[in-house]
Scaffold this active site. Structure first.
Site, PDB file in Angstrom:
ATOM      1  N   ASP A 154      29.020  29.943 -11.059  1.00  0.00           N
ATOM      2  CA  ASP A 154      28.248  30.363 -11.704  1.00  0.00           C
ATOM      3  C   ASP A 154      26.615  29.197 -12.270  1.00  0.00           C
ATOM      4  O   ASP A 154      26.990  28.138 -12.314  1.00  0.00           O
ATOM      5  CB  ASP A 154      27.916  30.780 -13.713  1.00  0.00           C
ATOM      6  N   PHE A 190      30.369  37.915  -3.543  1.00  0.00           N
ATOM      7  CA  PHE A 190      29.321  36.446  -4.216  1.00  0.00           C
ATOM      8  C   PHE A 190      27.695  35.977  -3.241  1.00  0.00           C
ATOM      9  O   PHE A 190      26.896  35.858  -3.598  1.00  0.00           O
ATOM     10  CB  PHE A 190      29.331  35.474  -5.500  1.00  0.00           C
TER      11      PHE A 190
END
Length: 212
Positions: A115, A188
Site C-alpha cells: 500500500d 496490483f
C-alpha cells in the site's frame, strides 16, 4: 470471503498456517529441511506467491498476510499445486519479524506492491521506511536481499531513500533495479499498468562483515 476461500481456510489452515507466537521459529522443524528461506510480506491474493514457490521447489517460502480472503485463496493454491515449500503466517508483519524470525536467517524478503499510502499525512504508515528497514537488514543472512516493487513513483523514491540510508544494506544497482522478468505479474501490478503507471523495482543486498 468466497465460499471456496472460506472452505479452504477452514480445511487447510491447520496444515499450512504457522500460528503466531513469541518464540523464534525453528525452520527445520516446520519446513522439514535446511534450505534457504524467503519471506514475502503482504502477498495479497497469493497468485504470484504460489507461482514463485512452484517454480523454485528447492527454496522455502513463508508468506505473511493479514487479509483472510487472500490467505484462504493461497491455501487453495497450495493444495491445487501440491506445494510443500510454502507456509503462511496470518499476522502483522512487524510483530512476526520481531517475535518469530531469528536474526541472520532469511535469504530474501519480497515486498511486491505494498500500500503506497499516497496522502502525506499517511506516509508514516508506509512499510518500507526506517526503522523497519533496519530490522529487515538484521533478519537477512549474509548477502541476503530485499526486493520491492511498486507502481507508485513517489513511494518508490521514498523507499529508495530510506533503503539507501539503512546501515548494512547496499543497492545492487545505481538506482532503481532492472525489471525482473522472472517475477510473476501480480493483480496490483496489472492494475497499475492499466492505469498508465510505470513499475519501479528496488533490490538491496546485505553487506558482509567488512561493509562490502
Amino acid at each position: 470471503m468466497t465460499e471456496a476461500q472460506q472452505r479452504d481456510y477452514e480445511n487447510l489452515s491447520a496444515k499450512w498456517c504457522i500460528p503466531f507466537s513469541q518464540n523464534h521459529l525453528n525452520y527445520s522443524d516446520i519446513l522439514g529441511n535446511t534450505e534457504n528461506v524467503i519471506i514475502e510480506i503482504g502477498f495479497g491474493m497469493g497468485q504470484a506467491t504460489a507461482l514463485i514457490a512452484e517454480e523454485n521447489p528447492g527454496t522455502n517460502y513463508i508468506g505473511i498476510e493479514v487479509h483472510r480472503p487472500g490467505v484462504g485463496r493461497l491455501l487453495g493454491e497450495i493444495q491445487r499445486k501440491n506445494l510443500s515449500n510454502l507456509f503462511i503466517i496470518e499476522h502483522d508483519a512487524v510483530e512476526v519479524l520481531e517475535a518469530m524470525i531469528p536474526d541472520n536467517s532469511v535469504q530474501g524478503f519480497h515486498i511486491f506492491f505494498p500500500d503506497p499510502w499516497p496522502k502525506k499525512k499517511h506516509h508514516k504508515r508506509r512499510l518500507i521506511k526506517r526503522p523497519f528497514t533496519d530490522m529487515l537488514c538484521t533478519k537477512l543472512s549474509r548477502f541476503g536481499y530485499i526486493h520491492m516493487a511498486t507502481d507508485w513513483q513517489p513511494y518508490a523514491q521514498f523507499a529508495l531513500e530510506e533503503l539507501n540510508l539503512t546501515a548494512g544494506l547496499k543497492n545492487k544497482y545505481t538506482g532503481f533495479a532492472e525489471t525482473n522478468r522472472q517475477r510473476p505479474q501480480t493483480k496490483f501490478e496489472l492494475k497499475g499498468k492499466n492505469a498508465g503507471r510505470d513499475i519501479f523495482e528496488l533490490v538491496f543486498e546485505k553487506k558482509d562483515g567488512n561493509g562490502i
